[in-house]
Design an enzyme around this catalytic site. Structure first.
Site, PDB file in Angstrom:
ATOM      1  N   GLU A   1      24.347  19.842  10.877  1.00 41.27           N
ATOM      2  CA  GLU A   1      24.984  19.175   9.736  1.00 41.27           C
ATOM      3  C   GLU A   1      26.210  19.912   9.211  1.00 41.27           C
ATOM      4  OE1 GLU A   1      22.068  18.608   6.651  1.00 41.27           O
ATOM      5  OE2 GLU A   1      20.917  17.155   7.842  1.00 41.27           O
TER       6      GLU A   1
ATOM      7  N   TYR B   1      10.987  20.458  16.891  1.00 41.82           N
ATOM      8  CA  TYR B   1      10.948  20.903  18.292  1.00 41.82           C
ATOM      9  C   TYR B   1       9.660  20.470  18.987  1.00 41.82           C
ATOM     10  CZ  TYR B   1      15.220  23.570  17.958  1.00 41.82           C
ATOM     11  OH  TYR B   1      16.531  23.922  17.826  1.00 41.82           O
TER      12      TYR B   1
ATOM     13  N   HIS C   1      15.971  32.193  10.635  1.00 40.75           N
ATOM     14  CA  HIS C   1      16.537  31.375   9.552  1.00 40.75           C
ATOM     15  C   HIS C   1      16.730  32.143   8.254  1.00 40.75           C
ATOM     16  CE1 HIS C   1      15.290  27.268  11.471  1.00 40.75           C
ATOM     17  NE2 HIS C   1      15.844  28.099  12.344  1.00 40.75           N
TER      18      HIS C   1
ATOM     19  N   TYR D   1      19.534  18.147  -0.133  1.00 42.11           N
ATOM     20  CA  TYR D   1      19.976  17.739   1.203  1.00 42.11           C
ATOM     21  C   TYR D   1      18.827  17.334   2.115  1.00 42.11           C
ATOM     22  CZ  TYR D   1      24.430  18.603  -0.656  1.00 42.11           C
ATOM     23  OH  TYR D   1      25.537  18.481  -1.460  1.00 42.11           O
TER      24      TYR D   1
ATOM     25  N   GLN E   1      16.325  36.679  14.812  1.00 38.18           N
ATOM     26  CA  GLN E   1      17.632  36.323  14.257  1.00 38.18           C
ATOM     27  C   GLN E   1      18.056  37.290  13.151  1.00 38.18           C
ATOM     28  OE1 GLN E   1      17.250  32.217  13.009  1.00 38.18           O
ATOM     29  NE2 GLN E   1      16.734  31.521  15.068  1.00 38.18           N
TER      30      GLN E   1
END
Ligand SMILES: [Ca+2]
Length: 365
Positions: A234, A255, A142, A244, A75
Site C-alpha cells: 500500500e 500467507y 515488522h 487503515y 527483520q
C-alpha cells in the site's frame, strides 16, 4: 476517503529505460538507512548495530560510539537514522532499533543523542530513549520504525504490527500505528486521541501493517508505504486519526491462503491511494524536491525490495499512481535525496551498496 481506480493491471507498469547513471559509492554490511549531514557526508546504519559516517568518495569512519545495544535477527536490528530539524544548532541524531525485553520479547525503540565528530571519528553523547513500542512481543518481524520530522518540530514514527495482526486495531498499544510526538518524546496536545492519555495519546493513525516508508509531499500531505501480506502493498495518504483497516481489510490475503476482505468491502476504513499485487515490497520512501532531476520534482520514490526496483510515484492532490518503475537488479532498502540533488539508494543485505543516481549524461556523476 477517496478510493483510487488503481486496478491491478494499471498499477504494474513495465520497466522503463533508466534515464540516470548509477555510481556505486561504498558498500556495507546489511545497510538499512541513511541521513545527510549539513557538510554533505552521510550517516549510514547497518542492521547489526553500527553507525558509520561516509564521505562523498565512499570513505568510511570508524563505527560511531555510544550507541544502544540492538537486538539483531530476522527483520530486526539497527533501523532508521534522522537528524533533528535544528541539527546545525543542537547536533541531535535520532535512531530507531530493535530492543530486547524480558522472556524473549522485543520491540522497536527510538533514542536520540548528540553527535560529536572529531575528524572521521564520532560518538553519540547523552543517549536518551524517547519512545518504545508497547507492548514488547515475541518474534523478529515488522518493527517498521522509520522516522520523519515535519517543519514544526513533530516526530512521526512508523510502528509495525510485529506480525501480531490484531494489535494494529488495539488502541491500548502502539503497534501497527503511526505515532506523532514532540522531539523529546512527549505527546502534542493536538494529537487525535490525546484525551485518552497513555500510549493511546501517541497515535496519529492506525490499522497499519509494516510501514517502512514515510514522507511529506510538496503540498504537505503525509504519505506512507507499507508491506501488504500476500499481495496488497500500500501507498496511503496518512490522515490524522484515520484507520487503515489492517488486519480487518487488505487487498492482499494471509500467507496461509486465508482471505482478508478487500478494502472496498469496508468503506469505513481508509483505502490505499495505490496498491500492488503482485507486490513491490516497499522498503523505503522519499519525495523529491531537488533541481537535478527537474522533471521529477514533487514525485515520490519507493525503494523496492522483492521488486528490485526504484518506483516513481506521481501525486495529484490526494491521489497517487505508479508512473514508472526502474529495474535496479538488487533488493533496494532505502532511498534519499542528497544535498547535491542526486537520488541516493542503499541496497539490502550483506555487501549492500550505496548508489548515487544522476541524470544520464548530465556530467554531474
Ligand atoms: Ca484481500
Amino acid at each position: 476517503m477517496f478510493l483510487s481506480a488503481c486496478l491491478v493491471a494499471a498499477c504494474a507498469s513495465a520497466d522503463g529505460p533508466r534515464p540516470f547513471d548509477v555510481e556505486p559509492v561504498a558498500s556495507f554490511d546489511e545497510p538499512w538507512a541513511m541521513a545527510f549531514l549539513p557538510d554533505g557526508r552521510l550517516l549510514v546504519t547497518e542492521k547489526r548495530g553500527r553507525l558509520l559516517v561516509v564521505d562523498r568518495d565512499g570513505n568510511k569512519s570508524a563505527p560511531v560510539g555510544g550507541l544502544p545495544d540492538v537486538d539483531y535477527g530476522g527483520q530486526g536490528g539497527f533501523g532508521d537514522v534522522a537528524l533533528h530539524p535544528d541539527f546545525a544548532e543542537n547536533r541531535w541524531v535520532y535512531l530507531s532499533y530493535a530492543e530486547a525485553g524480558d522472556n524473549g520479547t522485543r520491540g522497536a525503540a527510538v533514542a536520540r543523542g548528540v553527535l560529536e565528530l572529531d575528524g572521521n571519528d564520532g560518538t553519540l553523547a547523552d543517549l536518551e530513549v524517547i519512545w518504545r513500542q508497547e507492548p514488547k512481543v515475541t518474534g523478529r518481524g515488522h518493527y517498521g520504525h522509520r522516522l520523519l520530522f515535519d517543519d514544526e518540530g513533530h516526530l512521526f514514527i512508523s510502528s509495525g504490527d510485529r506480525q501480531k495482526f490484531d494489535p494494529a486495531q488495539d488502541m491500548s498499544g502502539n503497534l501497527g500505528k503511526i505515532v506523532r510526538l514532540y522531539d523529546d518524546g512527549s505527546v502534542p496536545e493536538d494529537n487525535p486521541f490525546q484525551g485518552e492519555g497513555g500510549v493511546t495519546a501517541q497515535i496519529w493513525s492506525l490499522g497499519h501493517r509494516n510501514p517502512l516508508g514515510i514522507a511529506f509531499d510538496l503540498d504537505g500531505h503525509l504519505w506512507n508505504v507499507e508491506m501488504g501480506p500476500k499481495g496488497g502493498d500500500e501507498l496511503n495518504l496518512v490522515v490524522r486519526g484515520e484507520n487503515y483497516g489492517y488486519p480487518i481489510v487488505s487487498n492482499g490475503d494471509h500467507y496461509s491462503g486465508a482471505d482478508i476482505p478487500d478494502h472496498d468491502t469496508r468503506p469505513e476504513f481508509a483505502a490505499p491511494a495505490a496498491w500492488w499485487t503482485p507486490v513491490i515490497s516497499p522498503g523505503g520512501f522519499m519525495v523529491y524536491d531537488g533541481e537535478l532531476f527537474a522533471d521529477w520534482r514533487g514525485d515520490g520514490f519507493i525503494a523496492g525490495l522483492s521488486s528490485r526496483s526504484l518506483v516513481r510515484i506521481e501525486f495529484e492532490g490526494e491521489t497517487a499512481r505508479e508512473a514508472e518503475r526502474f529495474d535496479m537488479g538488487k533488493r533496494m532498502r532505502a532511498v534519499a535525496q542528497g544535498p547535491d540533488g542526486a537520488i541516493w539508494m542503499l541496497e539490502d543485505k550483506k555487501g549492500g551498496r550505496l548508489l548515487r543516481l544522476t541524470p544520464s549524461g548530465s556530467g554531474s556523476g
